[in-house]
Design an enzyme around this catalytic site. Structure first.
Site, PDB file in Angstrom:
ATOM      1  N   LYS A  79     -22.734 -31.719  -5.847  1.00 20.79           N
ATOM      2  CA  LYS A  79     -24.092 -32.282  -5.844  1.00 20.79           C
ATOM      3  C   LYS A  79     -25.097 -31.184  -5.503  1.00 20.79           C
ATOM      4  CE  LYS A  79     -26.777 -36.123  -3.834  1.00 20.79           C
ATOM      5  NZ  LYS A  79     -26.749 -37.302  -2.939  1.00 20.79           N
ATOM      6  N   SER A 159     -28.394 -41.821  -4.838  1.00 20.22           N
ATOM      7  CA  SER A 159     -28.904 -40.591  -5.418  1.00 20.22           C
ATOM      8  C   SER A 159     -27.825 -39.717  -6.057  1.00 20.22           C
ATOM      9  CB  SER A 159     -29.617 -39.794  -4.310  1.00 20.22           C
ATOM     10  OG  SER A 159     -28.685 -39.392  -3.310  1.00 20.22           O
ATOM     11  N   SER A 183     -26.042 -43.763  -1.107  1.00 17.72           N
ATOM     12  CA  SER A 183     -26.071 -42.829  -2.240  1.00 17.72           C
ATOM     13  C   SER A 183     -24.718 -42.341  -2.729  1.00 17.72           C
ATOM     14  CB  SER A 183     -26.936 -41.612  -1.894  1.00 17.72           C
ATOM     15  OG  SER A 183     -28.288 -41.968  -1.894  1.00 17.72           O
TER      16      SER A 183
END
EC number: 6.3.5.7
Length: 493
Positions: A79, A159, A183
Site C-alpha cells: 500500500k 482506503s 480500511s
C-alpha cells in the site's frame, strides 16, 4: 503448468522450496499479469520490476543454499502508505509529489527480511481517507468483481482498495494494508478476500504515513485465512521506533488454522441490527451463526449499548488527529511546492493545490473540533464516548465471550461515481458503521468472505476478538471459510 499467479502463499511457498519453479519465474508471472490488468483495474500506482527481479534472484540463491526465509520468493504488493526506501511513497496524494523516502517502514522491512519480493506500490484513498478508493490522486481503483450480466464499474472499497483489488485479481500473492476505521476489512469484504486489522500495537506504525495515530494499524489482505495468518506473523513485531508497539511475543498464527471451536463462546451483538439492513446481509449473518454452531461453538446474544454513538465520535476523533498529522505537509522540504508572494502564501497555495477535497474536508472538521470554543463540546466528549465503547467490549469479554460475529458492510460493492454517495459525505461515512467500533476500542477484527449476494457480488462477515488474541479469529474464520468456500472473480480485464 498451473498458472503461477493462482497459487496461494502457502502453496507457492511449498513449491518454491521443492524447486518446482523459481522465485524469478513466479515474480515474472505476476509482473506479466500486472502489465495485462493494471490499465483496467488501476490497482498499482508504481511498479518496481527491476527491484522485484533482483529480490527474486536473491531469493533463489537463498533457497538453493538452504537459508530461505519464511516468505522467501513470495511476491507482494505494498500500500502506498508504507515508506519504501528510494521507491515512490505518496499516500496517493498530489501534496507528496515525487517523494521517495530514505528509510523503510518496519512492517515492510520485516517482510523483506523474510525473503518477500516487492512488486510495487498499490493505489489507495488519499492519505487513507475514504471508503471507495475514489479520492486517490491517481484515479479510482476498479473492483475485479462485476455484478451478473453487468459491465458497470464497481469500487473495491477503501482506503486499501488497491491492496484488495490486486489480491482478488491475482496481481500479487498478498498485500500490506492499513485500517483506521475499516480500511482493511471493508475492501476485503467487497473483493472476496481476507483482511485482518490486528490489535492496536501489534504491528509497528513506524514508516507508515499517519492519518489518525491512535486508530491506525497495519495488517495484511490475502486470498484465504491461512495466507493472512502467514503474513501477519512476519508483519507483526515489537519496535522501539514506535512507542505504541507492544512488547509481546508474536505467535505462529498459522498453527491456529484448523483448531477446534469446541468450548468457544461467540457473541452476536443486537445493536448491529441496524434499520434498513439489507435482507441478504441479515441472512448471511444468520448463516454464519449456524456454521459456527455446526463447528462446535456456543453462540450467545450480547449487547454493546454505545455502538450507536461510535460513528459520530469516530468522525470527530479521526479528523482531529488528521488535522494535526497533516499540518506537516507545507511544500518546504519535499513534495509539491506552489510559489507564493511570501512563505505563508506558499504554505496556503501548496496545501490548497496538494490536498484533495475529502482530505481538505477532514482537516477542516478536525481543526474545527480542536478549536478553543469547541474542544470540550466535541473532541473531549468523543473521547469519553470512545472509553464507553471500549468498556462495552471489556464487559462482554469479561462475561466469557471469546469472539464476536457481526456484519462488515451494509451492502456489497457499489458503483464507481455513485451520485448519491458522492453528493452526501455522511452517506459515504455510513459505510464504516460496522467497522469503526473495533478501531475505537483497539481490538483485532477480521473480514472473511461468506457468500455472494443476488447480483453475484461477494459479502463478508466480521469477527472481533479480545486484545492480542488474533489466533481465535484465525481459527474461527477458517471454520467459516470451510463452510462458505472461497470466491474468485470471473476474469473480464
Amino acid at each position: 503448468m498451473t498458472d503461477l499467479t493462482s497459487l496461494t502463499i502457502a502453496e507457492a511457498r511449498e513449491k518454491l522450496k521443492a524447486k518446482d519453479f523459481s522465485a524469478l519465474e513466479l515474480t515474472d508471472a505476476y509482473l506479466s499479469a500486472i502489465d495485462a490488468a493494471n490499465g483496467a483495474l488501476n490497482a498499482y500506482v508504481a511498479l518496481t520490476p527491476e527491484k522485484a527481479r533482483d529480490m527474486a534472484k536473491a531469493s533463489d540463491e537463498r533457497i538453493a543454499s538452504g537459508s530461505a526465509g519464511e516468505l522467501e520468493g513470495v511476491p507482494l504488493g505494498v500500500k502506498d502508505l508504507f515508506a519504501t526506501r528510494d521507491v515512490h511513497t505518496q499516500a496517493c496524494s498530489h501534496v507528496l509529489d515525487g517523494f521517495k523516502p530514505k528509510y523503510e517502514s518496519t512492517v515492510t522491512q520485516n517482510l523483506w527480511d523474510q525473503g518477500a519480493v516487492m512488486l510495487g506500490k498499490l493505489n489507495m484513498d488519499e492519505f487513507a481517507m475514504g471508503s471507495s478508493n475514489e479520492s486517490s490522486w491517481y484515479g479510482p481503483v476498479i473492483n475485479p468483481w462485476r455484478a451478473n450480466g453487468s459491465e458497470q464499474k464497481l469500487v473495491p472499497g477503501g482506503s486499501s482498495g488497491g491492496s484488495a483489488a490486486a489480491v482478488a485479481a491475482h496481481l500479487c500473492a498478498g498485500a500490506t494494508a492499513t485500517d483506521t476505521g475499516g480500511s482493511i476489512r471493508q475492501p476485503a469484504a467487497f473483493t472476496g478476500t481476507v483482511g485482518i486489522k490486528p490489535t492496536y500495537g501489534r504491528c509497528s506504525r513506524f514508516g507508515i504515513v499517519a492519518y489518525a495515530s491512535s486508530l491506525d494499524q497495519a495488517g495484511p489482505i490475502a486470498r484465504d485465512v491461512r495466507d493472512a495468518a502467514i503474513l501477519l506473523k512476519t508483519m507483526a513485531s515489537v519496535d522501539a521506533k514506535d512507542t505504541t508497539s507492544v512488547d509481546l511475543p508474536v505467535p505462529d498464527y498459522e498453527k491456529a488454522i484448523g483448531q477446534s471451536l469446541k468450548g468457544l463462546k461467540i457473541g452476536i451483538p443486537r445493536e448491529y441490527r441496524v434499520d434498513g439492513m439489507p435482507e441478504e446481509i441479515e441472512k448471511l449473518w444468520a448463516k454464519g451463526v449456524e456454521w459456527l454452531r455446526d463447528a462446535g461453538a456456543e453462540v450467545v446474544d450480547i449487547s454493546l449499548p454505545h455502538t450507536k454513538y461510535a460513528l459520530p465520535a469516530y468522525y470527530i476523533v479521526a479528523p482531529a488527529e488528521a488535522s494535526s498529522n497533516l499540518a506537516r505537509y507545507d511544500g518546504v522540504r519535499y513534495g509539491l511546492r506552489v510559489d507564493g508572494k511570501d512563505i505563508a502564501d506558499m504554505y496556503e497555495k501548496s496545501r490548497a493545490a496538494g490536498f484533495g477535497k475529502e482530505v481538505q474536508r477532514r482537516i477542516m472538521v478536525g481543526t474545527y473540533v480542536l478549536s478553543a470554543g469547541y474542544y470540550d463540546a466535541y473532541y473531549l466528549k468523543a473521547q469519553k464516548v470512545r472509553t464507553l465503547i471500549k468498556r462495552d467490549f471489556e464487559n462482554v469479554f469479561h462475561e466469557g465471550v471469546d469472539a464476536i460475529l457481526a456484519p462488515i458492510t451494509p451492502s456489497s460493492a457499489f458503483a464507481v461515481g455513485d451520485e448519491e454517495l458522492a453528493s452526501d459525505p455522511v452517506k459515504m461515512y455510513l459505510q464504516d458503521v460496522f467497522t469503526i467500533t473495533v478501531n475505537m476500542a483497539g481490538l483485532p477484527g477480521l473480514s472473511v468472505p461468506a457468500g455472494l449476494d443476488g447480483k453475484g457480488l461477494p459479502l463478508g462477515l466480521q469477527l472481533i476478538g479480545k486484545p492480542f488474541e488474533e489466533e481465535t479469529l484465525f481459527k474461527t474464520a477458517h471454520a467459516i471459510e470451510q463452510a462458505a468456500g472461497k470466491f474468485t472473480p470471473a476474469k473480464w480485464w
